[in-house]
Design a protein around this motif. Structure first.
Motif, mmCIF file in Angstrom:
data_model
loop_
_atom_site.group_PDB
_atom_site.id
_atom_site.type_symbol
_atom_site.label_atom_id
_atom_site.label_comp_id
_atom_site.label_asym_id
_atom_site.label_seq_id
_atom_site.Cartn_x
_atom_site.Cartn_y
_atom_site.Cartn_z
ATOM 1 N N VAL A 40 56.776 14.971 8.769
ATOM 2 C CA VAL A 40 56.379 14.143 7.623
ATOM 3 C C VAL A 40 54.970 14.517 7.170
ATOM 4 O O VAL A 40 54.706 14.672 5.974
ATOM 5 C CB VAL A 40 56.450 12.643 7.984
ATOM 6 N N GLU A 41 54.062 14.683 8.122
ATOM 7 C CA GLU A 41 52.699 15.083 7.760
ATOM 8 C C GLU A 41 52.691 16.394 6.987
ATOM 9 O O GLU A 41 52.000 16.530 5.973
ATOM 10 C CB GLU A 41 51.851 15.213 9.022
ATOM 11 N N ALA A 42 53.455 17.351 7.466
ATOM 12 C CA ALA A 42 53.490 18.659 6.805
ATOM 13 C C ALA A 42 54.109 18.557 5.410
ATOM 14 O O ALA A 42 53.621 19.180 4.455
ATOM 15 C CB ALA A 42 54.273 19.652 7.660
ATOM 16 N N LEU A 43 55.174 17.786 5.284
ATOM 17 C CA LEU A 43 55.837 17.651 3.982
ATOM 18 C C LEU A 43 54.919 16.992 2.961
ATOM 19 O O LEU A 43 54.767 17.479 1.826
ATOM 20 C CB LEU A 43 57.123 16.836 4.145
ATOM 21 N N LEU A 88 61.927 9.671 3.383
ATOM 22 C CA LEU A 88 60.529 9.920 3.033
ATOM 23 C C LEU A 88 60.369 9.985 1.517
ATOM 24 O O LEU A 88 59.450 9.369 0.955
ATOM 25 C CB LEU A 88 60.045 11.210 3.674
ATOM 26 N N ASP A 89 61.238 10.734 0.840
ATOM 27 C CA ASP A 89 61.167 10.823 -0.618
ATOM 28 C C ASP A 89 61.254 9.439 -1.244
ATOM 29 O O ASP A 89 60.537 9.117 -2.200
ATOM 30 C CB ASP A 89 62.292 11.713 -1.150
ATOM 31 N N ARG A 117 51.722 13.181 -7.122
ATOM 32 C CA ARG A 117 53.129 13.616 -7.070
ATOM 33 C C ARG A 117 53.208 15.119 -7.371
ATOM 34 O O ARG A 117 54.065 15.571 -8.103
ATOM 35 C CB ARG A 117 53.955 12.828 -8.081
ATOM 36 N N GLY A 118 52.285 15.854 -6.781
ATOM 37 C CA GLY A 118 52.064 17.236 -7.189
ATOM 38 C C GLY A 118 51.011 17.238 -8.270
ATOM 39 O O GLY A 118 50.006 17.926 -8.207
#
Length: 433
Positions: A20-23, A283-284, A297-298
């Motif tokens: 999750v941290e990486a994503l 997560l999303d 969001r990017g």
């Protein structure tokens, strides 16, 4: 928050805390030279003949069915209380964004007008109590979760509307257009935008004491859901920690109501793996249930601006925000203008700090916010020709500066000063009972 994200998703491969941290770390800020712009405009839907009359769910269903047959370039979604939202495609220029969304709004208004309805630009419905139009597991769970902190969540879901401006995250490298500085600027400038565009002073037909009652509702919901991370030099890391430590709104299921845990964070969910292990889809979804004033969001989604009066009122906050973020000279001016305000925010982002509280309650009667707003709007007028804005856009900003900002006023003041028996009409004009 829209009905386009309402369906159940079957559980897939579980994710660990490290995954999750990486994503989140990898997707929250996509850096590069700022070049794209977007806007999401939310509207209340009222009766043309008397905006204080409620619109029945059956009538809304019929007109929304008709709207789904209309070809639009923007995405059309329906909010929980029946509000309409148009979300633009990413645009290469301010003029392109305004032209596309304006054409879509014209088409939507034409359909509504045939049924005696109108789009109304108010940050908070002045008359109606919260009444949920959408009945979906997502919103059932959201209501159950937010009810734990009081009625503010229902007001937010069903009676609020905003102008949300989306700008690129910025460059990886330090500097005026770097993502670290733009993240900081978005939060400090956000208070100025709250104050300059406050347009929701009423609830239940009476003044609330706040010029932006919409911001008051966000503050009442609580920092875990409507706040953000403490501002520091590592926005990616701070946001990632915030996502993991934010409470899970619900655990989605395939049948029956979704489970609404009490206080379980996403970090705790990855560790306990109960009532089932969380997935990438969870997560999303979790990311869509966090409502900070600035959501990465990017790109950066600035969510703090009240919906504006008039057919074209939304154009001014869009133009002001675009110029202050994407014109280097205006960006530098805005940075200097809001830097003195940062001490009042105490490093806390969002509606739960003293600066945002003053902006929502006092708007531009606050001397420091007024001074910053005058400086920023003046810089915007110089920047708009450099951004290729049309004369109509520039004139709209100049008119707003003259009518409101220079006078220390905002649209909420117009509503508060209407004589007895008057109410704001659907296009910002008065109607009399």
């Amino acid at each position: 928050m829209s009905d386009s994200v309402g369906g159940c998703i079957r559980p897939r491969t579980a994710v660990s805390e490290a995954e999750v941290e990486a994503l989140v770390h990898g997707i929250c800020f996509k850096t590069g030279p700022p070049r794209l712009l977007g806007v999401e405009v939310e509207w209340l839907v009222h009766e043309l003949r008397d905006p204080r009359l409620p619109v029945s769910p059956e009538r809304l269903r019929a007109v929304y069915a008709a709207l789904r047959t209309v070809p639009l370039r923007s995405a059309l979604t329906v909010e929980p209380g029946g509000q309409l939202e148009l979300s633009s495609l990413p645009a290469a220029s301010l003029t392109e964004c305004v032209r596309t969304v304006s054409a879509d709004l014209d088409a939507v208004r034409a359909v509504l007008r045939e049924d005696g309805l109108a789009l109304v630009g108010l940050g908070h419905d002045p008359w109606q109590e919260p009444r949920r139009y959408l009945r979906q597991p997502r919103y059932d769970a959201m209501e159950a979760c937010l009810d734990r902190t009081g009625p503010a969540g229902r007001f937010m879901m069903c009676t609020s509307a905003s102008v949300q401006v989306c700008v690129d995250a910025g460059q990886e490298e330090p500097g005026p257009l770097g993502h670290v500085r733009r993240w900081w600027l978005a939060h400090q400038l956000g208070a100025v935008l709250v104050a300059a565009f406050a347009n929701s002073p009423l609830s239940g037909g009476r003044p609330t004491g706040w010029r932006s009652t919409r911001q008051l509702r966000w503050a009442q919901i609580g920092p875990g859901r409507a706040g953000g991370p403490v501002l520091d030099s590592d926005p990616r890391g701070a946001w990632t920690r915030h996502v993991l430590d934010a409470p899970v709104m619900c655990v989605r299921g395939e049948e029956g109501p979704w489970d609404v845990p009490d206080g379980m964070t996403f970090r705790e969910w990855t560790r306990s793996r109960t009532p089932r292990p969380p997935t990438r889809e969870d997560l999303d979804y979790h990311l869509t249930t966090l409502f900070p004033p600035v959501r990465p969001r990017g790109h950066l989604e600035l969510r703090m601006i009240d919906a504006q009066p008039g057919d074209d009122g939304w154009i001014v906050p869009l133009a002001v925000t675009a110029a202050l973020f994407d014109d280097p000279e205006a960006t530098e001016t805005a940075y200097r203008a809001v830097k003195p305000l940062a001490e009042r925010s105490l490093g806390m982002p969002g509606p739960h700090n003293p600066l945002y509280e003053a902006a929502a309650r006092d708007a531009l009667t606050d001397p420091e916010l007024r001074e910053a707003a005058v400086t920023c709007f003046t810089a915007v007028l110089a920047a708009l020709p450099r951004l290729g804005a049309t004369a109509a856009i520039t004139d709209a900003v100049a008119g707003y500066l003259e009518r409101y900002v220079l006078r220390g006023r905002c649209p909420a003041d117009d509503l508060l000063e209407m004589p007895g028996g008057a109410s704001p009409g659907p296009y910002g004009r008065e109607t009399r009972s």
